[in-house]
Design a protein around this motif. Sequence first.
Motif, PDB file in Angstrom:
ATOM      1  N   ARG A  20       1.430  24.964   9.716  1.00 57.63           N
ATOM      2  CA  ARG A  20       2.463  24.011   9.301  1.00 57.63           C
ATOM      3  C   ARG A  20       3.493  23.815  10.417  1.00 57.63           C
ATOM      4  O   ARG A  20       3.910  22.677  10.704  1.00 57.63           O
ATOM      5  CB  ARG A  20       3.156  24.498   8.031  1.00 57.63           C
ATOM      6  CG  ARG A  20       4.375  23.650   7.644  1.00 57.63           C
ATOM      7  CD  ARG A  20       5.001  24.141   6.353  1.00 57.63           C
ATOM      8  NE  ARG A  20       5.430  25.521   6.415  1.00 57.63           N
ATOM      9  CZ  ARG A  20       6.557  25.940   6.998  1.00 57.63           C
ATOM     10  NH1 ARG A  20       7.353  25.087   7.612  1.00 57.63           N
ATOM     11  NH2 ARG A  20       6.882  27.224   6.979  1.00 57.63           N
ATOM     12  N   ARG A  21       3.896  24.902  11.041  1.00 58.04           N
ATOM     13  CA  ARG A  21       4.899  24.801  12.104  1.00 58.04           C
ATOM     14  C   ARG A  21       4.386  23.993  13.293  1.00 58.04           C
ATOM     15  O   ARG A  21       5.124  23.196  13.871  1.00 58.04           O
ATOM     16  CB  ARG A  21       5.321  26.195  12.555  1.00 58.04           C
ATOM     17  CG  ARG A  21       6.207  26.917  11.538  1.00 58.04           C
ATOM     18  CD  ARG A  21       6.476  28.342  11.955  1.00 58.04           C
ATOM     19  NE  ARG A  21       7.354  29.019  11.006  1.00 58.04           N
ATOM     20  CZ  ARG A  21       7.559  30.324  10.964  1.00 58.04           C
ATOM     21  NH1 ARG A  21       6.928  31.125  11.843  1.00 58.04           N
ATOM     22  NH2 ARG A  21       8.387  30.833  10.074  1.00 58.04           N
ATOM     23  N   ARG A  22       3.101  24.185  13.626  1.00 65.55           N
ATOM     24  CA  ARG A  22       2.527  23.409  14.727  1.00 65.55           C
ATOM     25  C   ARG A  22       2.504  21.921  14.388  1.00 65.55           C
ATOM     26  O   ARG A  22       2.812  21.076  15.222  1.00 65.55           O
ATOM     27  CB  ARG A  22       1.109  23.901  15.048  1.00 65.55           C
ATOM     28  CG  ARG A  22       1.079  25.239  15.784  1.00 65.55           C
ATOM     29  CD  ARG A  22      -0.281  25.465  16.424  1.00 65.55           C
ATOM     30  NE  ARG A  22      -1.350  25.538  15.437  1.00 65.55           N
ATOM     31  CZ  ARG A  22      -1.727  26.659  14.842  1.00 65.55           C
ATOM     32  NH1 ARG A  22      -1.139  27.814  15.146  1.00 65.55           N
ATOM     33  NH2 ARG A  22      -2.723  26.649  13.966  1.00 65.55           N
ATOM     34  N   LEU A  23       2.132  21.619  13.135  1.00 64.72           N
ATOM     35  CA  LEU A  23       2.110  20.224  12.713  1.00 64.72           C
ATOM     36  C   LEU A  23       3.510  19.623  12.712  1.00 64.72           C
ATOM     37  O   LEU A  23       3.700  18.458  13.085  1.00 64.72           O
ATOM     38  CB  LEU A  23       1.489  20.102  11.322  1.00 64.72           C
ATOM     39  CG  LEU A  23      -0.023  20.381  11.240  1.00 64.72           C
ATOM     40  CD1 LEU A  23      -0.480  20.408   9.783  1.00 64.72           C
ATOM     41  CD2 LEU A  23      -0.800  19.325  12.018  1.00 64.72           C
ATOM     42  N   GLN A  31       5.995  20.530  14.645  1.00 57.46           N
ATOM     43  CA  GLN A  31       6.360  20.332  16.046  1.00 57.46           C
ATOM     44  C   GLN A  31       5.704  19.074  16.611  1.00 57.46           C
ATOM     45  O   GLN A  31       6.322  18.306  17.340  1.00 57.46           O
ATOM     46  CB  GLN A  31       5.961  21.558  16.872  1.00 57.46           C
ATOM     47  CG  GLN A  31       6.808  22.788  16.598  1.00 57.46           C
ATOM     48  CD  GLN A  31       6.257  24.037  17.266  1.00 57.46           C
ATOM     49  OE1 GLN A  31       5.177  24.018  17.869  1.00 57.46           O
ATOM     50  NE2 GLN A  31       6.992  25.131  17.155  1.00 57.46           N
ATOM     51  N   GLN A  32       4.416  18.881  16.250  1.00 57.72           N
ATOM     52  CA  GLN A  32       3.728  17.671  16.698  1.00 57.72           C
ATOM     53  C   GLN A  32       4.380  16.418  16.124  1.00 57.72           C
ATOM     54  O   GLN A  32       4.546  15.414  16.822  1.00 57.72           O
ATOM     55  CB  GLN A  32       2.257  17.735  16.286  1.00 57.72           C
ATOM     56  CG  GLN A  32       1.453  18.786  17.041  1.00 57.72           C
ATOM     57  CD  GLN A  32       0.044  18.932  16.489  1.00 57.72           C
ATOM     58  OE1 GLN A  32      -0.359  18.218  15.576  1.00 57.72           O
ATOM     59  NE2 GLN A  32      -0.710  19.868  17.038  1.00 57.72           N
ATOM     60  N   ALA A  33       4.762  16.489  14.839  1.00 56.47           N
ATOM     61  CA  ALA A  33       5.413  15.338  14.205  1.00 56.47           C
ATOM     62  C   ALA A  33       6.760  15.043  14.873  1.00 56.47           C
ATOM     63  O   ALA A  33       7.106  13.878  15.100  1.00 56.47           O
ATOM     64  CB  ALA A  33       5.614  15.601  12.714  1.00 56.47           C
ATOM     65  N   ALA A  34       7.510  16.100  15.194  1.00 53.48           N
ATOM     66  CA  ALA A  34       8.804  15.919  15.860  1.00 53.48           C
ATOM     67  C   ALA A  34       8.618  15.294  17.243  1.00 53.48           C
ATOM     68  O   ALA A  34       9.385  14.421  17.652  1.00 53.48           O
ATOM     69  CB  ALA A  34       9.538  17.249  15.974  1.00 53.48           C
ATOM     70  N   SER A  35       7.587  15.734  17.959  1.00 54.02           N
ATOM     71  CA  SER A  35       7.309  15.167  19.284  1.00 54.02           C
ATOM     72  C   SER A  35       6.928  13.695  19.181  1.00 54.02           C
ATOM     73  O   SER A  35       7.352  12.875  20.000  1.00 54.02           O
ATOM     74  CB  SER A  35       6.177  15.948  19.959  1.00 54.02           C
ATOM     75  OG  SER A  35       6.560  17.284  20.202  1.00 54.02           O
ATOM     76  N   LEU A  36       6.135  13.359  18.158  1.00 49.73           N
ATOM     77  CA  LEU A  36       5.750  11.957  17.964  1.00 49.73           C
ATOM     78  C   LEU A  36       6.957  11.095  17.607  1.00 49.73           C
ATOM     79  O   LEU A  36       7.076   9.954  18.064  1.00 49.73           O
ATOM     80  CB  LEU A  36       4.683  11.855  16.873  1.00 49.73           C
ATOM     81  CG  LEU A  36       3.283  12.338  17.270  1.00 49.73           C
ATOM     82  CD1 LEU A  36       2.365  12.360  16.053  1.00 49.73           C
ATOM     83  CD2 LEU A  36       2.690  11.436  18.352  1.00 49.73           C
ATOM     84  N   ARG A  37       7.857  11.652  16.773  1.00 48.94           N
ATOM     85  CA  ARG A  37       9.072  10.897  16.423  1.00 48.94           C
ATOM     86  C   ARG A  37       9.929  10.662  17.658  1.00 48.94           C
ATOM     87  O   ARG A  37      10.480   9.569  17.853  1.00 48.94           O
ATOM     88  CB  ARG A  37       9.876  11.636  15.348  1.00 48.94           C
ATOM     89  CG  ARG A  37       9.285  11.532  13.943  1.00 48.94           C
ATOM     90  CD  ARG A  37      10.263  11.994  12.893  1.00 48.94           C
ATOM     91  NE  ARG A  37      10.582  13.406  13.029  1.00 48.94           N
ATOM     92  CZ  ARG A  37       9.918  14.396  12.443  1.00 48.94           C
ATOM     93  NH1 ARG A  37       8.854  14.100  11.681  1.00 48.94           N
ATOM     94  NH2 ARG A  37      10.268  15.653  12.597  1.00 48.94           N
ATOM     95  N   ALA A  38      10.058  11.676  18.509  1.00 57.61           N
ATOM     96  CA  ALA A  38      10.843  11.533  19.734  1.00 57.61           C
ATOM     97  C   ALA A  38      10.213  10.500  20.664  1.00 57.61           C
ATOM     98  O   ALA A  38      10.911   9.676  21.270  1.00 57.61           O
ATOM     99  CB  ALA A  38      10.967  12.881  20.438  1.00 57.61           C
TER     100      ALA A  38
END
Length: 322
Positions: A32-35, A37-44
Amino acid sequence: LRDDEGLQATAEQLLESGSDPAITRRLLVERRRRLEQQAASLRALEKDMHRLAVTRDLAAELAKPANESNLLRCALLLARHANPELEVAAYMRAVERLASELRGDAEIRKGGLAAVLRLNRFLFEENGFHGCRNDFYNRSNSYVNEVIEDREGLPITLSVVYVELTRMVGMTGPFSVAMPGKLMVSFPPEPDAEMRLVDVFEMGRVMSVEQAEADLNEFRTFDPELLEPAGNKAVILRMIKNLLSAALEDDGSRERAMTYLNLSLALEPDSTSDRFARARLRQTEGDKPGAQADVRWLLEHAEGVPPDLRLQLEMWHESLGK
């Protein structure tokens, strides 16, 4: 299966297989944490791409000849830089609807002072536009879409609406002038007559240059260049400075401040003050390579800088490399 039903089924299968629930939970938490982090990177990344696209559009609009560049569209693009949902065309149409009510008006057709007074009544009395008194430094007052919606704004955003309306209804002469601490609108009431100024923050108060000098410059005579038309780029850069100040002083948002410094430098790459401010902010945020690049630029463009200041820049540049 819905997502929650699918997850429930997966959990039951894991339990039935004899897996240790505690270990399985830890694996799921890590996943979940990796996902996340990936979602946060995509939002950025999505934010960055949006800002780059708007910066490109704004730079292209400002690069047009003066008689083709649209100040209202530039101001709306600046607002869209912060709000991806903003529809520039919708607000352009809203101002066009206001203009359509004035086209053909007898006083507008007269031009000069008569047209200015008619526009003042229309904008400030009949449609309720006014200067913000209670929360002057709120960044909403720098977004012209919000000024169009709630009829409240700063001198600079009100002047954008004002000048655009004069253009739309066919008035000739009015233009923005960057007075100390306040953007105003200037117009010659008739050919070869004395310049007059309109204070859009004060319900369209019309005044002479001498009155403005008394109000804004402690009775000192304005430098002649202050009375020259402020180009669209100068107006937009001033609006960006207001937003930058609000980010740093009002809400303390360093991330927002960085976006406005980046935007300002994209439009005016030779601004030493913005370059210096970004270097300091980058250093504060721990971006030493970025800060060093900005200081290096300052050193490379430091012609005519006093030797002691150049030495300070060199020492700063060296310290950022450690």
